[in-house]
Write a protein that holds these residues in place. Structure first.
Motif, PDB file in Angstrom:
ATOM      1  N   ALA A  75     -28.832  -9.610  19.588  1.00  0.00           N
ATOM      2  CA  ALA A  75     -30.405  -8.947  18.892  1.00  0.00           C
ATOM      3  C   ALA A  75     -31.913  -9.881  18.808  1.00  0.00           C
ATOM      4  O   ALA A  75     -31.960 -10.940  19.898  1.00  0.00           O
ATOM      5  CB  ALA A  75     -30.105 -10.051  17.425  1.00  0.00           C
ATOM      6  N   LYS A  76     -32.255  -8.644  19.118  1.00  0.00           N
ATOM      7  CA  LYS A  76     -33.808  -8.540  19.169  1.00  0.00           C
ATOM      8  C   LYS A  76     -34.740  -8.902  17.912  1.00  0.00           C
ATOM      9  O   LYS A  76     -34.292  -7.363  17.501  1.00  0.00           O
ATOM     10  CB  LYS A  76     -34.548  -7.317  20.049  1.00  0.00           C
ATOM     11  N   VAL A  77     -35.644  -9.343  17.636  1.00  0.00           N
ATOM     12  CA  VAL A  77     -36.740  -9.499  16.540  1.00  0.00           C
ATOM     13  C   VAL A  77     -37.927  -9.167  17.401  1.00  0.00           C
ATOM     14  O   VAL A  77     -38.420  -9.734  18.452  1.00  0.00           O
ATOM     15  CB  VAL A  77     -36.272 -10.647  16.481  1.00  0.00           C
ATOM     16  N   THR A  78     -38.515  -8.300  16.863  1.00  0.00           N
ATOM     17  CA  THR A  78     -39.812  -7.812  16.986  1.00  0.00           C
ATOM     18  C   THR A  78     -40.605  -7.997  15.878  1.00  0.00           C
ATOM     19  O   THR A  78     -40.401  -7.526  15.046  1.00  0.00           O
ATOM     20  CB  THR A  78     -39.511  -6.371  17.365  1.00  0.00           C
ATOM     21  N   VAL A  79     -41.716  -9.025  15.911  1.00  0.00           N
ATOM     22  CA  VAL A  79     -42.905  -9.048  15.183  1.00  0.00           C
ATOM     23  C   VAL A  79     -44.092  -8.179  15.105  1.00  0.00           C
ATOM     24  O   VAL A  79     -44.268  -8.168  16.310  1.00  0.00           O
ATOM     25  CB  VAL A  79     -43.193 -10.598  15.157  1.00  0.00           C
ATOM     26  N   GLU A  80     -45.009  -7.935  13.934  1.00  0.00           N
ATOM     27  CA  GLU A  80     -45.865  -7.128  14.503  1.00  0.00           C
ATOM     28  C   GLU A  80     -46.876  -7.046  13.638  1.00  0.00           C
ATOM     29  O   GLU A  80     -45.993  -7.807  12.298  1.00  0.00           O
ATOM     30  CB  GLU A  80     -45.556  -5.515  13.514  1.00  0.00           C
ATOM     31  N   ASN A  89     -42.846 -13.400  19.886  1.00  0.00           N
ATOM     32  CA  ASN A  89     -42.266 -12.023  20.717  1.00  0.00           C
ATOM     33  C   ASN A  89     -41.215 -12.599  21.987  1.00  0.00           C
ATOM     34  O   ASN A  89     -40.126 -12.823  22.023  1.00  0.00           O
ATOM     35  CB  ASN A  89     -42.479 -10.994  20.515  1.00  0.00           C
ATOM     36  N   GLU A  90     -41.869 -13.203  22.750  1.00  0.00           N
ATOM     37  CA  GLU A  90     -41.493 -13.749  24.003  1.00  0.00           C
ATOM     38  C   GLU A  90     -40.751 -15.266  23.487  1.00  0.00           C
ATOM     39  O   GLU A  90     -39.785 -15.055  24.102  1.00  0.00           O
ATOM     40  CB  GLU A  90     -42.515 -13.730  24.736  1.00  0.00           C
ATOM     41  N   MET A  91     -41.296 -16.136  23.017  1.00  0.00           N
ATOM     42  CA  MET A  91     -40.735 -16.613  22.453  1.00  0.00           C
ATOM     43  C   MET A  91     -39.152 -16.796  21.824  1.00  0.00           C
ATOM     44  O   MET A  91     -38.093 -17.350  22.393  1.00  0.00           O
ATOM     45  CB  MET A  91     -41.104 -17.923  21.317  1.00  0.00           C
ATOM     46  N   ILE A  92     -39.079 -15.795  20.874  1.00  0.00           N
ATOM     47  CA  ILE A  92     -37.403 -15.800  19.519  1.00  0.00           C
ATOM     48  C   ILE A  92     -36.640 -15.209  20.958  1.00  0.00           C
ATOM     49  O   ILE A  92     -35.374 -14.900  20.882  1.00  0.00           O
ATOM     50  CB  ILE A  92     -38.103 -14.543  18.869  1.00  0.00           C
TER      51      ILE A  92
END
Length: 94
Positions: A75-80, A89-92
Motif C-alpha cells: 500500500a502507498k499512502v499519499t498525504v495531500e 510521503n517519503e517517510m511513510i
C-alpha cells in the motif's frame, strides 16, 4: 474484485479515528480516494488542517492496516494538502 478490494481497504482503515475528534478518518473525509492496481493499493489522505500533527501517525496506521487486507501486498499512502506532505510521503512509503 477491484471494487471489493477497495471496500475491504476502506473498511479496514475506517477503525482509525482522528485523535482530536474521535471520529473515523473515513467519516471525516480525510480519506480522499482509494485505488487498486492488482495487489497494490493507493490511499490518498487530506487532513482537515494543513498543519495537523497527527497525519503522520494516521498515514502510517492506514498503510499498515491496508497491507493486512487479503489481496493487498503493498500500500502507498499519499498525504495531500499538508505543509510537510512531501517529507511525510517519503517517510511513510520507504
Amino acid at each position: 474484485m477491484s471494487e471489493d478490494l477497495v471496500n475491504d481497504i476502506k473498511n479496514a482503515i475506517s477503525i482509525i479515528n482522528d485523535p482530536h475528534m474521535g471520529i473515523s478518518i473515513v467519516e471525516m473525509g480525510i480519506v480522499q480516494n482509494i485505488t487498486t492496481n492488482g495487489n497494490e493499493a493507493e490511499i490518498i489522505l487530506k487532513p482537515t488542517n494543513p498543519g495537523c500533527m497527527s497525519i503522520t501517525r494516521i498515514a502510517a496506521d492506514a498503510k499498515q492496516l491496508a497491507e493486512k487486507v487479503d489481496g493487498v501486498e503493498k500500500a502507498k499512502v499519499t498525504v495531500e494538502g499538508h505543509a510537510m506532505a512531501d517529507a511525510i510521503n517519503e517517510m511513510i512509503n520507504k
